[in-house]
Design a protein around this motif. Structure first.
Motif, PDB file in Angstrom:
ATOM      1  N   UNK A 104       0.841  -1.194   0.000  1.00 16.00           N
ATOM      2  CA  UNK A 104       0.000   0.000   0.000  1.00 16.00           C
ATOM      3  C   UNK A 104       0.881   1.250   0.000  1.00 16.00           C
ATOM      4  N   UNK A 105       1.933   1.237   0.828  1.00 15.66           N
ATOM      5  CA  UNK A 105       2.845   2.380   0.890  1.00 15.66           C
ATOM      6  C   UNK A 105       3.559   2.586  -0.435  1.00 15.66           C
ATOM      7  N   UNK A 106       3.954   1.487  -1.086  1.00 15.34           N
ATOM      8  CA  UNK A 106       4.682   1.588  -2.346  1.00 15.34           C
ATOM      9  C   UNK A 106       3.788   2.080  -3.481  1.00 15.34           C
ATOM     10  N   UNK A 107       2.599   1.515  -3.588  1.00 20.59           N
ATOM     11  CA  UNK A 107       1.721   1.829  -4.714  1.00 20.59           C
ATOM     12  C   UNK A 107       1.061   3.199  -4.546  1.00 20.59           C
ATOM     13  N   UNK A 108       0.701   3.543  -3.316  1.00 27.18           N
ATOM     14  CA  UNK A 108      -0.065   4.770  -3.071  1.00 27.18           C
ATOM     15  C   UNK A 108       0.739   5.835  -2.331  1.00 27.18           C
ATOM     16  N   UNK A 109       2.052   5.732  -2.414  1.00 29.88           N
ATOM     17  CA  UNK A 109       2.904   6.697  -1.728  1.00 29.88           C
ATOM     18  C   UNK A 109       2.686   8.122  -2.191  1.00 29.88           C
ATOM     19  N   UNK A 110       2.459   8.310  -3.485  1.00 26.64           N
ATOM     20  CA  UNK A 110       2.242   9.662  -4.001  1.00 26.64           C
ATOM     21  C   UNK A 110       0.976  10.273  -3.408  1.00 26.64           C
ATOM     22  N   UNK A 111      -0.068   9.469  -3.252  1.00 21.68           N
ATOM     23  CA  UNK A 111      -1.311   9.980  -2.691  1.00 21.68           C
ATOM     24  C   UNK A 111      -1.138  10.341  -1.210  1.00 21.68           C
ATOM     25  N   UNK A 112      -0.391   9.513  -0.477  1.00 25.72           N
ATOM     26  CA  UNK A 112      -0.134   9.834   0.924  1.00 25.72           C
ATOM     27  C   UNK A 112       0.634  11.144   1.044  1.00 25.72           C
ATOM     28  N   UNK A 113       1.635  11.327   0.195  1.00 26.26           N
ATOM     29  CA  UNK A 113       2.409  12.572   0.219  1.00 26.26           C
ATOM     30  C   UNK A 113       1.533  13.778  -0.098  1.00 26.26           C
TER      31      UNK A 113
ATOM     32  N   UNK B 218      -9.666   3.624  -5.721  1.00 26.19           N
ATOM     33  CA  UNK B 218     -10.116   3.721  -4.344  1.00 26.19           C
ATOM     34  C   UNK B 218     -10.290   5.186  -3.976  1.00 26.19           C
ATOM     35  N   UNK B 219     -10.798   5.435  -2.782  1.00 24.13           N
ATOM     36  CA  UNK B 219     -10.931   6.792  -2.269  1.00 24.13           C
ATOM     37  C   UNK B 219     -10.454   6.836  -0.822  1.00 24.13           C
ATOM     38  N   UNK B 220      -9.880   7.966  -0.456  1.00 24.18           N
ATOM     39  CA  UNK B 220      -9.490   8.244   0.924  1.00 24.18           C
ATOM     40  C   UNK B 220     -10.151   9.550   1.356  1.00 24.18           C
ATOM     41  N   UNK B 221     -10.724   9.546   2.537  1.00 24.08           N
ATOM     42  CA  UNK B 221     -11.297  10.761   3.089  1.00 24.08           C
ATOM     43  C   UNK B 221     -10.385  11.289   4.183  1.00 24.08           C
ATOM     44  N   UNK B 222     -10.205  12.603   4.211  1.00 21.34           N
ATOM     45  CA  UNK B 222      -9.254  13.223   5.138  1.00 21.34           C
ATOM     46  C   UNK B 222      -9.937  14.353   5.889  1.00 21.34           C
TER      47      UNK B 222
ATOM     48  N   UNK C 136     -11.631  14.625  -0.059  1.00 23.94           N
ATOM     49  CA  UNK C 136     -11.690  13.260  -0.573  1.00 23.94           C
ATOM     50  C   UNK C 136     -10.635  13.105  -1.663  1.00 23.94           C
ATOM     51  N   UNK C 137      -9.781  12.107  -1.507  1.00 20.94           N
ATOM     52  CA  UNK C 137      -8.746  11.793  -2.487  1.00 20.94           C
ATOM     53  C   UNK C 137      -9.238  10.633  -3.340  1.00 20.94           C
ATOM     54  N   UNK C 138      -9.390  10.844  -4.634  1.00 17.86           N
ATOM     55  CA  UNK C 138      -9.796   9.778  -5.551  1.00 17.86           C
ATOM     56  C   UNK C 138      -8.558   9.233  -6.252  1.00 17.86           C
ATOM     57  N   UNK C 139      -8.376   7.934  -6.156  1.00 18.88           N
ATOM     58  CA  UNK C 139      -7.229   7.265  -6.764  1.00 18.88           C
ATOM     59  C   UNK C 139      -7.712   6.444  -7.952  1.00 18.88           C
TER      60      UNK C 139
ATOM     61  N   UNK D  34      -9.300  -1.163  -2.172  1.00 18.40           N
ATOM     62  CA  UNK D  34      -9.104  -0.833  -3.590  1.00 18.40           C
ATOM     63  C   UNK D  34      -9.722  -1.887  -4.507  1.00 18.40           C
ATOM     64  N   UNK D  35     -10.085  -1.446  -5.696  1.00 17.43           N
ATOM     65  CA  UNK D  35     -10.555  -2.345  -6.752  1.00 17.43           C
ATOM     66  C   UNK D  35      -9.495  -2.389  -7.840  1.00 17.43           C
TER      67      UNK D  35
END
Length: 286
Positions: A30-39, A276-280, A214-217, A161-162
């Motif tokens: 998760x950290x590797x694939x979605x690292x840009x979104x976390x940043x 996927x989506x992340x809410x912050x 909301x972050x949409x990936x 994630x899908x």
């Protein structure tokens, strides 16, 4: 950031007992694939000045910890989790990266007696709040621990994630949707706080909510090795929670996808995506 367990943390360490519910691999992927979104989430946070004392609640193997260390080069992070294995892995990664002097690990059950965390200027909780037995109590604890003017960042998942296109696999189109529906039913029973109104809860705990996002990936399609392993690990975990909610034909099709040696393995597909989506929520202690 990804988790299917009904527990807030997990076990696995060299020299420690193996936990059958260990999630180290999927957390690292998760950290590797979605690292840009976390940043991008961390960049968005309305910090008033670069924090020097940060707490990562439910840190897992350190996806948030290392992203925070990169963003705030003068900061030290206290990484908190109940998993000895995850903390061991996090410390090892910190040593390899030359960051061990900037990381302190604390093993504790946040539903029990809280540890002494100092007065952090920033507390980060990614995919951990919905695991708490009493999240309102946890929010009050965070509010009391934060330095005046400090920020609390809550990141929650809209869902797993899908990865597959809607018409896949060919013999059972819509399989992933049915897996997610079964997983939602499982989570409704075991994770009652998933999908809570965190903005209202934060306000009730005394915070001022300064931002919500909301972050949409939507990554791919790709044949990335990391995405393939991420999809394999994710669907393997989903299968563990939904087996009783799928019919025999769906289970057979899912098992073909998870058979890494078979011709239908998800690792052989070149049409995988990550959706996927992340809410912050960013909330201030005044």
């Amino acid at each position: 950031m990804t988790d299917t367990s009904p527990h807030p943390a997990h076990e696995h360490a060299h020299g420690a007992p193996q936990d059958p519910d260990d999630q180290s691999e999927i957390l690292d992927l998760d950290a590797e694939v979605l690292g840009e979104q976390t940043a991008s989430i961390i960049d968005w946070l309305p910090v008033r000045s670069d924090p020097r004392r940060i707490v990562d609640l439910g840190c897992g193997t350190g996806a948030g910890t290392f992203a925070l260390l990169r963003r705030f080069p003068d900061a030290e992070v206290t990484a908190v989790d109940s998993s000895a294995g995850h903390l061991h892995r996090l410390r090892h990664k910190a040593e390899e990266a030359g960051l061990a002097d900037r990381v302190r690990t604390v093993r504790t059950d946040l539903d029990g007696t809280w540890p002494e965390l100092g007065a952090p200027e920033l507390v980060w909780a990614s995919a951990s709040m919905h695991h708490m037995a009493d999240p309102d109590r946890t929010l009050r604890q965070v509010h009391g621990a934060l330095a005046p003017g400090g920020l609390f960042a809550v990141v929650e998942l809209a869902g797993f994630p899908r990865f597959l296109p809607p018409d896949a696999p060919a013999d059972r189109p819509g399989l992933e949707d049915r897996c997610h529906a079964a997983l939602d039913r499982h989570h409704a029973e075991h994770l009652p706080h998933r999908g809570a109104d965190w903005g209202s809860k934060l306000a009730a705990a005394g915070f001022t909510v300064e931002g919500e996002r909301t972050i949409t990936v939507d990554l791919g399609p790709t044949r990335s090795e990391a995405v393939g392993r991420y999809a394999l690990s994710s669907l393997t975990r989903i299968r563990g929670g939904v087996a009783e909610g799928l019919d025999a034909e769906d289970l057979t099709a899912l098992d073909r996808l998870l058979d890494t040696e078979g011709p239908h393995s998800i690792l052989r597909r070149d049409d995988l995506t990550v959706r996927t989506e992340r809410e912050v929520w960013a909330a201030r202690r005044d």
